[in-house]
Design an enzyme around this catalytic site. Sequence first.
Site, PDB file in Angstrom:
ATOM      1  N   HIS A 173     -43.374  -6.854 -34.176  1.00  0.00           N
ATOM      2  CA  HIS A 173     -42.377  -6.806 -33.304  1.00  0.00           C
ATOM      3  C   HIS A 173     -41.067  -6.640 -34.090  1.00  0.00           C
ATOM      4  O   HIS A 173     -40.073  -6.078 -33.402  1.00  0.00           O
ATOM      5  CB  HIS A 173     -42.049  -8.252 -32.786  1.00  0.00           C
ATOM      6  N   ASP A 174     -40.631  -6.943 -35.243  1.00  0.00           N
ATOM      7  CA  ASP A 174     -39.472  -6.825 -35.920  1.00  0.00           C
ATOM      8  C   ASP A 174     -39.497  -5.770 -37.013  1.00  0.00           C
ATOM      9  O   ASP A 174     -38.534  -5.835 -37.826  1.00  0.00           O
ATOM     10  CB  ASP A 174     -39.029  -8.143 -36.554  1.00  0.00           C
ATOM     11  N   LYS A 220     -36.319  -4.028 -38.383  1.00  0.00           N
ATOM     12  CA  LYS A 220     -35.437  -4.775 -39.322  1.00  0.00           C
ATOM     13  C   LYS A 220     -35.451  -3.771 -40.568  1.00  0.00           C
ATOM     14  O   LYS A 220     -34.451  -4.233 -41.317  1.00  0.00           O
ATOM     15  CB  LYS A 220     -35.406  -6.099 -39.119  1.00  0.00           C
ATOM     16  N   HIS A 241     -36.295  -8.379 -27.086  1.00  0.00           N
ATOM     17  CA  HIS A 241     -35.002  -8.915 -26.682  1.00  0.00           C
ATOM     18  C   HIS A 241     -34.271  -8.620 -25.546  1.00  0.00           C
ATOM     19  O   HIS A 241     -33.318  -8.950 -25.198  1.00  0.00           O
ATOM     20  CB  HIS A 241     -34.226  -8.317 -27.940  1.00  0.00           C
ATOM     21  N   ASP A 248     -41.295 -15.746 -30.804  1.00  0.00           N
ATOM     22  CA  ASP A 248     -40.324 -15.405 -31.574  1.00  0.00           C
ATOM     23  C   ASP A 248     -38.947 -16.196 -31.596  1.00  0.00           C
ATOM     24  O   ASP A 248     -38.583 -16.560 -32.809  1.00  0.00           O
ATOM     25  CB  ASP A 248     -39.835 -13.941 -31.342  1.00  0.00           C
TER      26      ASP A 248
END
Length: 327
Positions: free
Chosen positions: A188-189, A192, A252, A280
């Site tokens: 998911h991230d 980053k 998000h 999350d």
Amino acid sequence: METAFDFYLKLADGVIITDREHRIVEVNPKYEEMTGYTRAYMIGLRASFLRSRLTPRKTYESMYQSLQMNLAWSGVFINRKKNKDIWHTNITITPILHKQETYYIGVVRDLDQIPQGSYLSETRKLKLQSEILKVLAISCEIRDPHIEEHLTRVQQGTEKLLIAHNERLKLGLSEEYIQQVVNASIMHDIGKSGIPEGILYKPGKLNYYERHIMETHPLIGLEIVGKISRELEDDILQEELKIAEHIIHYHHEKWDGSGYPAGLKGDEIPFEAQVVSIIDVYDALTSRRAYKDAWQHEEAVRFLLEQKGAAFNPELVDTFLSMGEQL
């Protein structure tokens, strides 16, 4: 069926005979035993009724191409039996012309009777998929020494919430889909990895420009996974990567449309992203970060309740709350 097919039906292997439209016109007792379905139930159904989503698309394309050219074809299918068990078979399909009509004779051998290691079993495939995605996710976020713990918690929470929600609302989500979402949630991230450390680990509130940069991470992640997907020729990860794209791009977004990067609203947001979003946020709230202390479970639950219908799908929040402290 005509006695012309009796010879095939007497074979010791499973035999399925279909017409040109791939509708079942006859099966032998061995095929009934293999599948768990009766002959009476199967006659008239399309042979595809046994399909799972686990057989690669290229397998079907190869089969249809051969049969359209009136050529015999052999390959491996991953189907489901009546009791829902995964069923690996090798099948040889031969076109036969009878009274000016084309029929397909399928001779089926059960690969599940072969010692594991001779082919890629479902268990091994799922483990391979999970481990590859985990390595990809961790390698892209290697700067954070605690990232593996967070990713593992998100995976575990995603699985528990999906199973509970599926049972509470009787959605009929398949085991394959749930496992694919769980596998993909670890990504998911991943975007980053493209955010400067000074912004990513800033011990305080981000300013307008820093926030804008931070909110690009779903798009960065989408580009990373898109590149991986394009370069993979094998189908083994394609389903997970497609779901991972949804999660990365949209986790998000908010239920009321105030999220980023696309401003999607309600069920415009892919379901898998809705699920991962709640998990999350909960894990972020209950974990210590450079810019904050960890919240207690009760505080995090109050926040999720306040955001019900605003940031999160109300039904998913209700399911989450019904789970108590199971996470």
